[in-house]
Write a protein that holds these residues in place. Structure first.
Motif, PDB file in Angstrom:
ATOM      1  N   GLU A  41       0.850  -1.304   0.054  1.00 23.40           N
ATOM      2  CA  GLU A  41       0.048   0.094   0.071  1.00 23.40           C
ATOM      3  C   GLU A  41       0.964   1.148  -0.071  1.00 23.40           C
ATOM      4  N   ARG A  42       0.479   2.001  -0.797  1.00 27.64           N
ATOM      5  CA  ARG A  42       1.056   3.301  -0.483  1.00 27.64           C
ATOM      6  C   ARG A  42       1.061   4.246   0.795  1.00 27.64           C
ATOM      7  N   PHE A  43       0.028   4.048   1.392  1.00 28.58           N
ATOM      8  CA  PHE A  43      -0.094   4.729   2.596  1.00 28.58           C
ATOM      9  C   PHE A  43      -0.626   3.660   3.549  1.00 28.58           C
ATOM     10  N   PRO A  44       0.118   3.203   4.672  1.00 31.55           N
ATOM     11  CA  PRO A  44      -0.358   2.398   5.526  1.00 31.55           C
ATOM     12  C   PRO A  44      -1.804   2.710   6.116  1.00 31.55           C
ATOM     13  N   ALA A  45      -2.414   1.619   6.615  1.00 28.42           N
ATOM     14  CA  ALA A  45      -3.826   1.884   7.126  1.00 28.42           C
ATOM     15  C   ALA A  45      -3.806   2.492   8.549  1.00 28.42           C
TER      16      ALA A  45
ATOM     17  N   ALA B 159      11.310   5.584   1.476  1.00 35.76           N
ATOM     18  CA  ALA B 159      11.503   6.232   2.799  1.00 35.76           C
ATOM     19  C   ALA B 159      10.232   6.863   3.312  1.00 35.76           C
ATOM     20  N   LYS B 160       9.288   7.400   2.219  1.00 40.33           N
ATOM     21  CA  LYS B 160       7.943   7.816   2.601  1.00 40.33           C
ATOM     22  C   LYS B 160       7.153   7.058   3.431  1.00 40.33           C
ATOM     23  N   ARG B 161       7.306   5.829   2.770  1.00 39.05           N
ATOM     24  CA  ARG B 161       6.563   4.468   3.599  1.00 39.05           C
ATOM     25  C   ARG B 161       6.947   4.401   5.116  1.00 39.05           C
ATOM     26  N   GLU B 162       8.360   4.534   5.184  1.00 39.49           N
ATOM     27  CA  GLU B 162       8.722   4.242   6.570  1.00 39.49           C
ATOM     28  C   GLU B 162       8.488   5.338   7.427  1.00 39.49           C
ATOM     29  N   ILE B 163       8.527   6.472   6.947  1.00 35.43           N
ATOM     30  CA  ILE B 163       8.062   7.844   7.659  1.00 35.43           C
ATOM     31  C   ILE B 163       6.640   7.833   8.001  1.00 35.43           C
ATOM     32  N   TYR B 164       5.753   7.247   7.193  1.00 35.68           N
ATOM     33  CA  TYR B 164       4.241   7.006   7.470  1.00 35.68           C
ATOM     34  C   TYR B 164       4.125   6.138   8.527  1.00 35.68           C
ATOM     35  N   GLN B 165       4.788   4.941   8.412  1.00 31.34           N
ATOM     36  CA  GLN B 165       4.682   3.828   9.519  1.00 31.34           C
ATOM     37  C   GLN B 165       5.125   4.077  10.826  1.00 31.34           C
ATOM     38  N   LEU B 166       6.244   5.020  10.790  1.00 31.31           N
ATOM     39  CA  LEU B 166       6.586   5.848  12.152  1.00 31.31           C
ATOM     40  C   LEU B 166       5.702   6.630  12.741  1.00 31.31           C
TER      41      LEU B 166
ATOM     42  N   GLY C 229      -4.234  10.714   2.495  1.00 34.77           N
ATOM     43  CA  GLY C 229      -3.987   9.330   2.985  1.00 34.77           C
ATOM     44  C   GLY C 229      -3.573   8.976   4.280  1.00 34.77           C
ATOM     45  N   MET C 230      -2.903  10.278   4.911  1.00 35.88           N
ATOM     46  CA  MET C 230      -2.632  10.126   6.241  1.00 35.88           C
ATOM     47  C   MET C 230      -3.287  10.750   7.331  1.00 35.88           C
TER      48      MET C 230
END
Length: 493
Positions: free
Chosen positions: A242-246, A428-435, A458-459
């Motif tokens: 997914e581009r943005f995590p749930a 890296a975007k995905r990692e930042i979103y997960q953080l 998305g966030m």
């Protein structure tokens, strides 16, 4: 002009940055160069333009083996590099910026202003832009400064223009203008190397794409023959499901309340609140006042009137140290000037806001400090040779992770993120979103300012829209759409 780079290798000390990279550029094409931060894109272009010498490999320009010893030499041969941090002298006029280092003068040394103005106007006409030549460049918008840089390249008769993250600080209108200019240059036979992390742009204006990963070339394809998911997989070496995590927010008590905040000339009567465990997105056009509101919350600028409360108690924030004591962290949009001390090591940058936590009777415990830094490097997957590497030697995305780590390290109750993924690759975007999800899961309240509407949608759990210093609306995640946000951002109802 045609360029072929074959088997390019480059190491800085023991750090192997490029390992046999191949890249070619055809005449009159827009060629996307993509990869995660640290993949080696900028290093490859710096080797092409003579800033760095290759260790191995061959460079052919129009079939002839050619190597430059400095960027000026490359420029004289028709290759210009427009960097993400624009090379504009703010206190000099637009005209002086255009001709710096290539001034036209008479045999006795008088500048030929008439001829210089005529040439400058001719290039601006070619680009279909209208920028006064006698104003200081610092008074121009970022989009206008970008056009000054392009005109400067054309004045040196550039056949190849390398653009590094050219839209990262532009408004939507300025981006469309840039795309029109690129299309016009392409018709004139100028080739563009387009380095960007914005996937939508790549598929809009580019003809071909070369993907790099870990200092190697992964693939080169025509744009119609690939797609978003394939490019992402090649960049990161894995699929991003997914581009943005749930997000499953569970907002708690109110952390921050802002009532009738005003700073004359910048924003007026701003009121909103943020709860534990939620992400409140701030959207609006560039210059709308979003960043100015955040700067005032953090004590970088003074409020003329209004009140701030943290957990129901009045908060007096006159300077950033007051905000930090209250548990507020602020990741600014300008990481190089405001977020990092580039000459300091990764370790020194990370511990700056929380140094007192490692100090006993005036002595710093290097063991505790190192353990703290190593844990953050591992948690945020920061690519660095060591904790003692200078922050300025990291790629843009990894610099951004160091800034985030710095503020995560204080154990914030409220974290303000201003353009948190600008210039950051998709992995890296995905990692930042997960953080961000992890932090809100532990009750941290987050304010996210972003110019990317997909990111905002998305966030964010709620979206506050700002227009000309006023909050024009607030949307829940379920009701928010790009159309509704843009309507409010342009002053509509």
């Amino acid at each position: 002009m045609q360029i072929q780079m074959k088997g390019i290798h480059k190491a800085f000390g023991s750090n192997q940055v490029l390992s046999g990279v191949d890249f070619d550029l055809r005449e009159g094409e827009v060629h996307a160069l993509m990869g995660e931060n640290g993949a080696g894109k900028s290093t490859l272009m710096n080797i092409l333009t003579g800033l760095h010498a290759r260790d191995e490999g061959t460079i052919l320009i129009d079939g002839k083996e050619t190597y430059f010893t400095n960027p000026k030499e490359a420029e004289r041969q028709g290759i210009a590099f427009i960097h993400q941090e624009l090379n504009v002298w703010p206190d000099m006029t637009v005209l002086d910026n255009l001709f710096i280092g290539r001034e036209m003068s008479s045999p006795v040394g008088f500048l030929k202003y008439k001829e210089m103005k005529a040439l400058a106007k001719k290039q601006f006409q070619r680009l279909a832009v209208d920028i006064p030549l006698n104003v200081e460049a610092g008074e121009c918008s970022v989009g206008q400064q970008q056009m000054i840089e392009i005109a400067k390249a054309l004045l040196s008769d550039a056949k190849v223009i390398i653009m590094d993250e050219p839209t990262s600080a532009l408004t939507e209108r300025e981006i469309q203008k840039l795309f029109e200019v690129i299309a016009s240059l392409k018709k004139d036979g100028v080739s563009i190397v387009y380095i960007s992390h914005r996937m939508e742009e790549i598929f809009t204006i580019c003809d071909r794409i070369t993907v790099m990963r870990d200092g190697k070339t992964v693939d080169t394809k025509n744009i119609p023959d690939t797609n978003f998911d394939e490019v992402v997989k090649k960049m990161v070496g894995r699929e991003l499901t997914e581009r943005f995590p749930a997000r499953n927010p569970n907002p708690g008590e109110v952390v921050l309340e802002v009532e009738h905040a005003t700073r004359k000339g910048l924003f007026q009567d701003v009121s909103f609140q943020v709860r534990e465990g939620e992400i409140v997105g701030f959207s609006g056009l560039m210059g709308s006042g979003r960043t100015e509101i955040m700067r005032a919350l953090f004590g970088l600028d003074r409020l003329d009137s209004g009140e701030i409360r943290m957990f129901g108690k009045k908060a007096v924030i006159r300077k950033p140290v007051d905000a930090v004591k209250l548990g507020i962290g602020f990741i600014t949009e300008d990481r190089k000037d405001e977020g990092l001390v580039l000459d300091f090591s990764v370790r020194e940058n990370m511990v700056l806001p929380s140094l007192s936590g490692f100090t006993t009777k005036g002595l710093i415990s290097s063991q505790k400090e190192s353990a703290f830094v190593d844990a953050l490097i591992k948690r945020l997957q920061i690519k660095t040779h060591s904790r003692e590497t200078a922050a300025g030697n990291l790629s843009g995305g990894n610099q951004q992770k160091v800034v985030i780590a710095k503020w995560v390290g204080i154990g914030p109750r409220l974290l303000i993120l201003d353009e948190p993924t600008r210039g950051v690759d998709v992995g890296a975007k995905r990692e930042i979103y997960q953080l961000m999800n992890e932090l809100t899961g532990h009750g941290v309240a987050i304010i996210m300012v972003s110019s990317e509407l997909p990111e905002v949608l998305g966030m964010s759990d709620r979206i506050v829209v700002v227009h000309e210093g006023h909050i024009t609306g607030e949307l829940s995640k379920d009701e928010a759409t790009q159309e509704k946000i843009m309507t409010l951002a342009t002053g509509g109802q």
